[in-house]
Design an enzyme around this catalytic site. Structure first.
Site, short mmCIF file in Angstrom:
data_model
loop_
_atom_site.label_atom_id
_atom_site.label_comp_id
_atom_site.label_asym_id
_atom_site.label_seq_id
_atom_site.Cartn_x
_atom_site.Cartn_y
_atom_site.Cartn_z
N HIS A 185 5.92 -3.68 7.80
CA HIS A 185 5.86 -4.27 6.46
C HIS A 185 4.94 -5.50 6.41
CE1 HIS A 185 8.26 -7.76 7.72
NE2 HIS A 185 9.03 -6.90 8.39
N GLU A 220 15.37 -2.87 10.67
CA GLU A 220 15.15 -3.77 11.79
C GLU A 220 16.45 -3.93 12.58
OE1 GLU A 220 13.57 -4.78 14.17
OE2 GLU A 220 12.08 -6.15 13.32
#
Length: 214
Positions: free
Chosen positions: A11, A84
């Site tokens: 990202h 994550e």
């Protein structure tokens, strides 16, 4: 059958990246720079004619994928397994704050020693196994004509790809962290999947992430 190419895409930048705060699964949005990074990277990835688009459901990865979706018309397919690493109550701490609160844990994290992140978070090995499972599922759904893009997070991507490729944990530190909005390109071959590009997408940039390798 397997996909013809996997693009594992980190990202764009967040305010917490800039402030050196541990993010984990805290749902932090892209900042203005991160959004610009996502738009620029999406324009390059669109040239690969991707056929499916997957993303972590955390908004920084989802918004990054959204820029590619807007260019290609691909529907974003969300998968929590692409999140994550879970750092539990470490989320929001800077590296310096963690070192002040728990110097032993901070030292173990820097050294790469296995430990649970936060009080009830994941170990690096656990997130690697989780992420590898997602890559296995996703890659098996394609054909040799497909290019799949997977918008996700730095640490989870790095160690999950290593498991996917059969790389022993002792060698994981040899693979550098991913800069914001850079990606790893994976291709299938006669002897399994291989790396086509690592940390690709721009000139080298500092790695600001939950994945310290100093």
């Amino acid at each position: 059958m397997t996909a013809g190419r996997l693009i594992v895409w980190r990202h764009g930048r967040t305010e917490w990246n800039l402030q050196d705060k541990i993010q984990g699964q805290a749902d932090i949005p892209l900042d203005a720079v991160g959004l610009s990074q996502a738009r620029a990277a999406a324009a390059r990835l669109a040239a690969l004619a991707p056929t499916r688009l997957f993303a972590s459901d955390l908004q920084r990865a989802a918004a990054t994928a959204g820029e590619l979706s807007a260019l290609t018309g691909l529907k974003i397919e969300y998968d929590e397994a692409l999140r994550e690493i879970d750092v539990d109550d470490w989320a929001g701490l800077t590296s310096a704050e963690l070192a002040a609160i728990n110097p032993e844990a901070a030292a173990r994290m820097r050294s790469g020693e296995s430990q649970r992140r936060g009080t009830n978070g994941e170990t690096v090995e656990e997130v690697a196994t989780r992420f590898n499972g997602a890559l296995q599922r996703i890659s098996a759904e394609g054909t040799s004509e497909d290019t799949f893009v997977i918008a996700t997070h730095g640490l989870a991507a790095r160690v999950g790809i290593c498991v996917f490729l059969g790389i022993p944990p002792a060698n994981w530190p040899a693979f550098g962290g991913l800069s914001n909005c850079n990606w790893v390109s994976l291709l299938p071959g006669r002897h399994g999947w291989r790396i086509e590009e690592w940390n690709a997408g721009s000139l080298p940039e500092p790695v600001m992430s939950d994945d310290p390798q100093k």
